[in-house]
Structures are given as C-alpha cells and as structure tokens.
Design an enzyme around this catalytic site. Sequence first.
Site, PDB file in Angstrom:
ATOM      1  N   SER A  35      -6.416   7.823   3.876  1.00 22.33           N
ATOM      2  CA  SER A  35      -7.598   8.719   3.604  1.00 22.33           C
ATOM      3  C   SER A  35      -6.878  10.076   3.197  1.00 22.33           C
ATOM      4  CB  SER A  35      -8.323   8.891   4.973  1.00 22.33           C
ATOM      5  OG  SER A  35      -9.013  10.149   5.026  1.00 22.33           O
ATOM      6  N   TYR A  40      -1.541  12.696   1.843  1.00 22.54           N
ATOM      7  CA  TYR A  40      -1.491  11.259   1.704  1.00 22.54           C
ATOM      8  C   TYR A  40      -1.267  10.838   0.537  1.00 22.54           C
ATOM      9  CZ  TYR A  40      -3.921   6.832   0.355  1.00 22.54           C
ATOM     10  OH  TYR A  40      -4.202   5.358   0.120  1.00 22.54           O
ATOM     11  N   LYS A  86       2.195   8.223  -0.319  1.00 23.45           N
ATOM     12  CA  LYS A  86       2.022   6.915  -0.818  1.00 23.45           C
ATOM     13  C   LYS A  86       2.975   6.869  -2.016  1.00 23.45           C
ATOM     14  CE  LYS A  86      -0.163   4.024   0.290  1.00 23.45           C
ATOM     15  NZ  LYS A  86      -0.240   2.905   1.227  1.00 23.45           N
ATOM     16  N   ARG A  95     -14.741   8.238 -10.706  1.00 27.74           N
ATOM     17  CA  ARG A  95     -13.672   7.136 -10.014  1.00 27.74           C
ATOM     18  C   ARG A  95     -13.462   6.023 -10.945  1.00 27.74           C
ATOM     19  NH1 ARG A  95     -12.448  11.345  -8.456  1.00 27.74           N
ATOM     20  NH2 ARG A  95     -12.220  12.180  -6.239  1.00 27.74           N
ATOM     21  N   ASP A 125      -9.161  16.397  -3.076  1.00 27.08           N
ATOM     22  CA  ASP A 125      -9.644  15.671  -4.013  1.00 27.08           C
ATOM     23  C   ASP A 125      -9.140  15.946  -5.214  1.00 27.08           C
ATOM     24  OD1 ASP A 125     -10.826  14.041  -2.149  1.00 27.08           O
ATOM     25  OD2 ASP A 125     -12.837  14.842  -2.229  1.00 27.08           O
TER      26      ASP A 125
HETATM   27  N1  NAD Z   1      -9.412   1.466  -0.444  1.00 23.80           N
HETATM   28  C1  NAD Z   1      -9.009   2.409  -1.274  1.00 23.80           C
HETATM   29  O1  NAD Z   1      -9.523   2.454  -2.206  1.00 23.80           O
HETATM   30  C2  NAD Z   1      -7.253   2.411  -1.467  1.00 23.80           C
HETATM   31  C3  NAD Z   1      -6.917   3.233  -2.854  1.00 23.80           C
HETATM   32  C4  NAD Z   1      -5.445   3.368  -2.797  1.00 23.80           C
HETATM   33  C5  NAD Z   1      -4.660   2.647  -1.994  1.00 23.80           C
HETATM   34  N2  NAD Z   1      -5.311   1.959  -0.803  1.00 23.80           N
HETATM   35  C6  NAD Z   1      -4.332   1.646   0.134  1.00 23.80           C
HETATM   36  O2  NAD Z   1      -4.758   0.107   0.535  1.00 23.80           O
HETATM   37  C7  NAD Z   1      -4.159  -0.086   1.902  1.00 23.80           C
HETATM   38  C8  NAD Z   1      -5.217  -0.755   2.439  1.00 23.80           C
HETATM   39  O3  NAD Z   1      -6.400   0.249   2.647  1.00 23.80           O
HETATM   40  P1  NAD Z   1      -7.886  -0.056   3.091  1.00 23.80           P
HETATM   41  O4  NAD Z   1      -8.961   0.550   2.122  1.00 23.80           O
HETATM   42  O5  NAD Z   1      -8.001  -1.669   3.151  1.00 23.80           O
HETATM   43  O6  NAD Z   1      -7.857   0.594   4.450  1.00 23.80           O
HETATM   44  P2  NAD Z   1      -8.036   0.178   6.008  1.00 23.80           P
HETATM   45  O7  NAD Z   1      -8.155   1.268   6.812  1.00 23.80           O
HETATM   46  O8  NAD Z   1      -9.341  -1.007   6.096  1.00 23.80           O
HETATM   47  O9  NAD Z   1      -6.914  -0.780   6.194  1.00 23.80           O
HETATM   48  C9  NAD Z   1      -5.510  -0.475   6.820  1.00 23.80           C
HETATM   49  C10 NAD Z   1      -5.113  -1.145   7.881  1.00 23.80           C
HETATM   50  O10 NAD Z   1      -3.788  -0.707   8.414  1.00 23.80           O
HETATM   51  C11 NAD Z   1      -3.879  -0.872   9.645  1.00 23.80           C
HETATM   52  N3  NAD Z   1      -2.881   0.034  10.233  1.00 23.80           N
HETATM   53  C12 NAD Z   1      -3.124   1.324  10.137  1.00 23.80           C
HETATM   54  N4  NAD Z   1      -1.925   1.971  10.818  1.00 23.80           N
HETATM   55  C13 NAD Z   1      -1.151   0.887  11.376  1.00 23.80           C
HETATM   56  C14 NAD Z   1       0.003   0.654  11.987  1.00 23.80           C
HETATM   57  N5  NAD Z   1       0.799   1.721  12.325  1.00 23.80           N
HETATM   58  N6  NAD Z   1       0.717  -0.529  12.170  1.00 23.80           N
HETATM   59  C15 NAD Z   1      -0.170  -1.741  11.877  1.00 23.80           C
HETATM   60  N7  NAD Z   1      -1.324  -1.569  11.007  1.00 23.80           N
HETATM   61  C16 NAD Z   1      -1.751  -0.341  10.954  1.00 23.80           C
HETATM   62  C17 NAD Z   1      -5.353  -0.638  10.121  1.00 23.80           C
HETATM   63  O11 NAD Z   1      -5.523  -0.853  11.575  1.00 23.80           O
HETATM   64  C18 NAD Z   1      -6.107  -1.135   9.179  1.00 23.80           C
HETATM   65  O12 NAD Z   1      -6.473  -2.537   9.462  1.00 23.80           O
HETATM   66  C19 NAD Z   1      -3.668   1.171   2.145  1.00 23.80           C
HETATM   67  O13 NAD Z   1      -2.154   1.062   2.103  1.00 23.80           O
HETATM   68  C20 NAD Z   1      -4.131   2.234   1.324  1.00 23.80           C
HETATM   69  O14 NAD Z   1      -3.475   3.487   1.422  1.00 23.80           O
HETATM   70  C21 NAD Z   1      -6.389   1.995  -0.627  1.00 23.80           C
END
Ligand code: NAD
Length: 314
Positions: A81, A144, A148, A212, A274
């Site tokens: 986030s 963030y 990444k 987006r 943002d």
């Molecule tokens: N959702 C999006 O639009 C989006 C966009 C760009 C990148 N991402 C990336 O995709 C990935 C997944 O995101 P998401 O949307 O499914 O979010 P999410 O919060 O549903 O999933 C993240 C998961 O990581 C776990 N987690 C967090 N810290 C942890 C730790 N220290 N050890 C073990 N597990 C841990 C959380 O419990 C969760 O299950 C992330 O790396 C995020 O940065 C997501």
Amino acid sequence: MSRYVVTGGAGFIGSAIVRALLRAGASEVAVIDNLLTGHELNLDEVRGSIEFHRADIRNYDEIAGILRGADVVFHEAAIPSVPRSIDEPVPSHEININGTFNVLLAAKAGGVGRVVYAASSSAYGDTEVLPKVEAMITRPKSPYALQKLVGEYYCNIFSGVYGLETVALRYFNVYGPRQDPSSPYSGVLSIFMKSVLERCSPTIFGDGEQSRDFTYVEDVAELNLKAARAKNVSGNLYNAGNGGRITLNQAWALVQRLSGVEIPAKYGPPRAGDVHDSQADTTRAVRDLGHAPKFSFEDGMRRTLEWYRRAAAA
Ligand SMILES: NC(=O)c1ccc[n+]([C@@H]2O[C@H](COP(=O)([O-])OP(=O)(O)OC[C@H]3O[C@@H](n4cnc5c(N)ncnc54)[C@H](O)[C@@H]3O)[C@@H](O)[C@H]2O)c1
C-alpha cells in the site's frame, strides 16, 4: 515432480496463484504467510492440497528451509500500500525490502530454480507519456514505490551476479475476488464493491479523473505461471497490465450500473504519493511471456461483484 512456494500465498493475488498452480496440476505447493493482511480463509477450499507455513519473510531462518529445493518461488509477500508506506514507513521497508532480500538470499542458498517477483507499476511514478514502457526512467513517488523498485533491482542483481533465475512482473492495479476491502489502505475497487453492497458512498481522493490500468487477478495469476516457464528471461522485468485505462469516475459508474444501485461518490483531497495516470505497454510481456489477458474490465468487474455478493450473503 515440481515444488512451488508462494510467499504471501494467503493474500489476494498469492492465493489466486496457488489456485492457478493447482488447476495446472501442481502437486507440491507451499505457502509462506504471516497473515498480516492475508487470511487463511482465502485458501479454504485448497487447504487440503497445500502446505501452509505461518512464517515471516523478515526472518531468514523461518523461511530458508521452506524455500530449499523449490523449482519456482512466487514472491508476493509485502505490505502492498502506498498510503500505508507513508504512514508506517518502517514495517513497510522491513518487509518490502529486507524481506525480499531474505527471500532472494534463501532462494540462492537453497538452489531454487526461479523467483518470480511481484513488482509494481507505481515504480514509474508520473510519466510524461502513456502507455508506460519498461525502458522508461522510474520516478517513484512513495516509500512503497521505491521499495518495490529496490526489489526489482535486487532480482536483477541476484540473476546477474549469483546466477539465480529471476523474473519481475510490474502489476498494474490488480482487482478481483478476495481483495480485502476492510482497511482504508485497501485497493480502490474492493472499496467500491463494499460501498455498493453496503449502499454508502465511497470517498474518491482527488476529482476521480485519475486513471488506472485495472487488471483482473486471474490474468495476473496466469501470467505468473507463464513467467515461471518462459525460456531466456532471467533478470528481466515485464509490465503485467491489460493495456487499458479507466478513470475512477468511470469505474464507480460501472459498479453502479452492474449493481443497479445509484449512489453519488464523495470526493476528498488527493493523496500524497498517488500516481495520476497508469497504463501498461504490454508488448514485451506478450512477446517474451505469451501474456494474453482474457478479461475485459466489464467482465472482470461483473465476476468480482458476484463474488462479493456471495461472500456478503455467506
Ligand atoms: N494488488 C495490486 O494491485 C498490486 C499492484 C502492484 C503490486 N502488487 C504486489 O503484489 C503482491 C501481492 O499483493 P496483494 O494485493 O495480493 O496484497 P495482500 O495484502 O492481499 O497480500 C500480501 C500478503 O503478504 C503477506 N505478508 C505481509 N507481510 C509478510 C511477512 N512479513 N511475511 C510473510 N507474509 C507476509 C500478507 O499477510 C498477505 O497475505 C505484493 O507484493 C504487492 O506489492 C499488488
């Protein structure tokens, strides 16, 4: 027999990758998750077919043995986030940078075949030109986005220096079933779904004309599987978007139309960090990985709304 590990596998995207792997016939799938933002419920119907490890990627010793010998590690665990990284930069840094470093170190030490990394389109920041192409200079606007991006660079370094195969996929606003709408840090479309089911106005930060490239979660999971198999791609980075561009006002209008509920949105001040517009050039992912997103925005949103309706009724 191949062994797969999904970090963050109890999360929104990670659990979709787990299900996609099982659908594709994988017999050994292990999940690492500390349940910070994820939920075991996301894995409910597949729980008997996987190994679940409640473990933290910040702790090398907790994860090293689980990664050892894996053919592919899908690294999804993060605090995902922009605003949360601004409010709580320390845990965000520790998980998104140090945790990613641990995953790569453990993968290298454990002879992992390939790491597929969840990167983020936020790394681009506000570009002068759309769509965004991988060769563009990155201008992260938040902790963030920077975190990444550091993960991407680390993937590339581990590939070039240590010979660990890595592929980074820059996701563009992923949406779909199981995205958790319960926090102010949640993804905007999950908040729209919650708002329409509860018949209350969502707050849009800014005038709603920010755009987006919303990407349906099943398309992202499929691309992960393709990135795990593709040849001669180690160290590379790919946009994992749809190629389209939808404003938040258009998205809220669609949610209202699909649900048959009319509620005006509220508007708040724009949020720090943002990006204004986002749209992926997918040429490279199509060419090298065979990326072929199947879901139009309307199809994906219809499926997503159905899922939230069922979940609310359960
Ligand atoms: N959702 C999006 O639009 C989006 C966009 C760009 C990148 N991402 C990336 O995709 C990935 C997944 O995101 P998401 O949307 O499914 O979010 P999410 O919060 O549903 O999933 C993240 C998961 O990581 C776990 N987690 C967090 N810290 C942890 C730790 N220290 N050890 C073990 N597990 C841990 C959380 O419990 C969760 O299950 C992330 O790396 C995020 O940065 C997501």
